[in-house]
Design an enzyme around this catalytic site. Sequence first.
Site, PDB file in Angstrom:
ATOM      1  NE  ARG A  27      -4.063  -1.605   0.134  1.00 36.05           N
ATOM      2  CZ  ARG A  27      -5.100  -1.561   0.753  1.00 36.05           C
ATOM      3  NH1 ARG A  27      -5.613  -0.769   1.590  1.00 36.05           N
ATOM      4  NH2 ARG A  27      -6.040  -2.618   0.577  1.00 36.05           N
ATOM      5  NE  ARG A  31      -7.373   5.017   2.144  1.00 37.30           N
ATOM      6  CZ  ARG A  31      -8.175   4.029   3.026  1.00 37.30           C
ATOM      7  NH1 ARG A  31      -9.464   4.127   3.227  1.00 37.30           N
ATOM      8  NH2 ARG A  31      -7.599   2.854   3.333  1.00 37.30           N
ATOM      9  NE  ARG A  40      -9.873   7.539  -3.674  1.00 36.60           N
ATOM     10  CZ  ARG A  40     -11.403   7.771  -3.345  1.00 36.60           C
ATOM     11  NH1 ARG A  40     -11.705   8.519  -4.414  1.00 36.60           N
ATOM     12  NH2 ARG A  40     -11.927   7.263  -2.479  1.00 36.60           N
ATOM     13  CG  ASP A  76      -8.723  -3.862  -4.735  1.00 38.06           C
ATOM     14  OD1 ASP A  76      -8.430  -3.215  -3.404  1.00 38.06           O
ATOM     15  OD2 ASP A  76      -9.417  -4.804  -4.184  1.00 38.06           O
ATOM     16  CE1 TYR A 151     -12.397  -8.060   1.321  1.00 33.17           C
ATOM     17  CE2 TYR A 151     -10.597  -9.525   1.072  1.00 33.17           C
ATOM     18  CZ  TYR A 151     -11.079  -8.449   1.828  1.00 33.17           C
ATOM     19  OH  TYR A 151     -10.296  -7.748   2.650  1.00 33.17           O
TER      20      TYR A 151
HETATM   21  O1  CP3 Z   1       0.193   0.452  -3.246  1.00 33.88           O
HETATM   22  C1  CP3 Z   1      -0.107  -0.822  -3.282  1.00 33.88           C
HETATM   23  O2  CP3 Z   1      -0.110  -1.677  -2.285  1.00 33.88           O
HETATM   24  C2  CP3 Z   1      -0.895  -1.126  -4.467  1.00 33.88           C
HETATM   25  C3  CP3 Z   1      -2.426  -1.309  -4.591  1.00 33.88           C
HETATM   26  C4  CP3 Z   1      -3.205  -1.993  -3.684  1.00 33.88           C
HETATM   27  C5  CP3 Z   1      -4.458  -1.721  -3.351  1.00 33.88           C
HETATM   28  N1  CP3 Z   1      -5.110  -2.773  -2.753  1.00 33.88           N
HETATM   29  C6  CP3 Z   1      -5.148  -0.248  -3.584  1.00 33.88           C
HETATM   30  C7  CP3 Z   1      -5.997   0.109  -2.547  1.00 33.88           C
HETATM   31  C8  CP3 Z   1      -3.064  -3.475  -3.338  1.00 33.88           C
HETATM   32  C9  CP3 Z   1      -1.675  -4.315  -3.616  1.00 33.88           C
HETATM   33  C10 CP3 Z   1      -4.222  -3.866  -2.766  1.00 33.88           C
HETATM   34  C11 CP3 Z   1      -4.386  -5.191  -2.333  1.00 33.88           C
HETATM   35  C12 CP3 Z   1      -5.712  -5.258  -1.622  1.00 33.88           C
HETATM   36  N2  CP3 Z   1      -7.130  -5.026  -1.794  1.00 33.88           N
HETATM   37  C13 CP3 Z   1      -5.960  -6.468  -0.612  1.00 33.88           C
HETATM   38  C14 CP3 Z   1      -4.695  -7.389  -0.094  1.00 33.88           C
HETATM   39  C15 CP3 Z   1      -3.849  -6.537   0.747  1.00 33.88           C
HETATM   40  C16 CP3 Z   1      -4.389  -5.901   2.208  1.00 33.88           C
HETATM   41  O3  CP3 Z   1      -4.195  -5.044   2.130  1.00 33.88           O
HETATM   42  O4  CP3 Z   1      -5.077  -6.734   2.909  1.00 33.88           O
HETATM   43  C17 CP3 Z   1      -7.162  -6.450  -0.207  1.00 33.88           C
HETATM   44  C18 CP3 Z   1      -7.860  -7.324   1.008  1.00 33.88           C
HETATM   45  C19 CP3 Z   1      -7.998  -5.476  -0.724  1.00 33.88           C
HETATM   46  C20 CP3 Z   1      -9.351  -5.171  -0.707  1.00 33.88           C
HETATM   47  C21 CP3 Z   1      -9.578  -3.955  -0.284  1.00 33.88           C
HETATM   48  N3  CP3 Z   1      -9.248  -2.764  -1.040  1.00 33.88           N
HETATM   49  C22 CP3 Z   1     -10.073  -3.368   0.793  1.00 33.88           C
HETATM   50  C23 CP3 Z   1     -10.560  -4.282   2.039  1.00 33.88           C
HETATM   51  C24 CP3 Z   1     -10.225  -1.883   0.834  1.00 33.88           C
HETATM   52  C25 CP3 Z   1     -10.684  -0.982   1.717  1.00 33.88           C
HETATM   53  C26 CP3 Z   1     -10.135  -0.880   2.999  1.00 33.88           C
HETATM   54  C27 CP3 Z   1      -8.554  -0.011   2.942  1.00 33.88           C
HETATM   55  O5  CP3 Z   1      -7.651  -0.577   3.339  1.00 33.88           O
HETATM   56  O6  CP3 Z   1      -8.779   0.844   2.332  1.00 33.88           O
HETATM   57  C28 CP3 Z   1      -9.538  -1.543  -0.474  1.00 33.88           C
HETATM   58  C29 CP3 Z   1      -9.438  -0.335  -0.824  1.00 33.88           C
HETATM   59  C30 CP3 Z   1      -8.345   0.307  -1.595  1.00 33.88           C
HETATM   60  N4  CP3 Z   1      -7.089  -0.688  -2.301  1.00 33.88           N
HETATM   61  C31 CP3 Z   1      -7.606   1.276  -1.365  1.00 33.88           C
HETATM   62  C32 CP3 Z   1      -6.382   1.416  -1.965  1.00 33.88           C
HETATM   63  C33 CP3 Z   1      -5.574   2.429  -2.499  1.00 33.88           C
HETATM   64  C34 CP3 Z   1      -8.141   2.692  -0.802  1.00 33.88           C
HETATM   65  C35 CP3 Z   1      -9.137   3.098  -1.599  1.00 33.88           C
HETATM   66  C36 CP3 Z   1      -9.428   4.767  -1.447  1.00 33.88           C
HETATM   67  O7  CP3 Z   1     -10.358   5.079  -0.929  1.00 33.88           O
HETATM   68  O8  CP3 Z   1      -8.862   5.633  -2.206  1.00 33.88           O
END
Ligand code: CP3
Length: 349
Positions: A27, A31, A40, A76, A151
């Site tokens: 990540r 944010r 965003r 994602d 999920y």
């Molecule tokens: O920088 C990075 O790591 C690359 C991008 C990336 C995102 N999601 C972007 C994202 C990666 C590798 C993921 C993987 C992901 N997504 C996982 C596995 C790893 C982990 O964090 O557990 C999972 C379970 C998801 C599913 C997901 N996506 C959730 C549960 C959420 C909401 C909660 C949260 O942590 O934000 C997301 C949203 C998400 N994925 C955001 C980003 C940048 C935030 C989106 C926003 O509101 O701008």
Amino acid sequence: MTTTKATRMVRACRREPVDRIPVWMMRQAGRYMPEYQELRRKADFLTLCRDPALAAQATLDAARYLDTDAAIIFSDITLPAAALGQALTFEPGPRLAPAIRTFDDVKALKKVDVRRDLGVVLEAIRRTRAALPPEVSLIGFVGAPATLAAYMVEGKPDGNWLEFRKLVYGAPKVAEALIERVAEVVAAHAAAQLDAGCDVVQLFDTSAGELPSSELKGLAFAYARQVIAGLKPKGAPVVYFARDIGGHLEAAADLGADVLALDWKVSISEAKARLGNSVALMGNLEPAVLLTSVEEIDRRVQQILQEAEGLHGFIFNLGHGVLPPTPPAHARQVVDSVKRHGVRTRGVA
Ligand code: CP3
């Protein structure tokens, strides 16, 4: 066959000598970064994921600001679920509708052509790779089968995974049929990401650790192993990340992945003692340490690097993603500390 450049990141994944421990953060494009918040304001999260130019920009902004050894593609793990036919929204966590609960729900999933249905991700990879310095590795990723299936079953995850756990014990054949479908799609998606220009691919098995030993091994690990085996002919390193699997390190290290990525609940010393050099390790600074001070971050980075002494392959990362309230300068401090203290005195490439 993908030819992978021998970057510092790739060499560490292969347990080859490196001049310095490589570093990047899960990540890292997120944010906590003002540049990401700016993106965003222009578009919602899914639009960013599906716009190759904006997705590439999110990846590149983070890698440039942090000066990491690797960048991860902005996407994602839930996108393949949308390709399988579920409606995907973020509020702010992923919502997938209709939730999968029966055999008929599994049978109703669409056939996926990753180049057509996930082509936006592949195009983002091509653009990112073209703009990224050659010494920086590009990491592609997928959700591991059990985690993405969880999920898809939950639809609206609340952190307890009760619907998924109920399905796994109450209708194991339905759960397995779904995990099998997901495994096919994520394997094809991961392979296509390597073909599009990724140097490394990571499987996120974030929720596997919720399952008891028998299902963890029989479902989560078994299908992760299958995906990893399918990627072997590509010749690129594969990273397996799971949370809360400290009791099963040996089994996780034996899935065929080149790298086992650990959360912060198990120490690198313990992993080293139990696994030796059978696999490269990645991790595992507790993300909340980044909310403290530059001094505390530096101290904890040094501690992890000391624990990693003697490992043939080690990649510095957090134990999970960068938290949104993290000051950007503190994320940058992690990288600076690894660069200062992670120089290898022996085994210079
Ligand atoms: O920088 C990075 O790591 C690359 C991008 C990336 C995102 N999601 C972007 C994202 C990666 C590798 C993921 C993987 C992901 N997504 C996982 C596995 C790893 C982990 O964090 O557990 C999972 C379970 C998801 C599913 C997901 N996506 C959730 C549960 C959420 C909401 C909660 C949260 O942590 O934000 C997301 C949203 C998400 N994925 C955001 C980003 C940048 C935030 C989106 C926003 O509101 O701008």
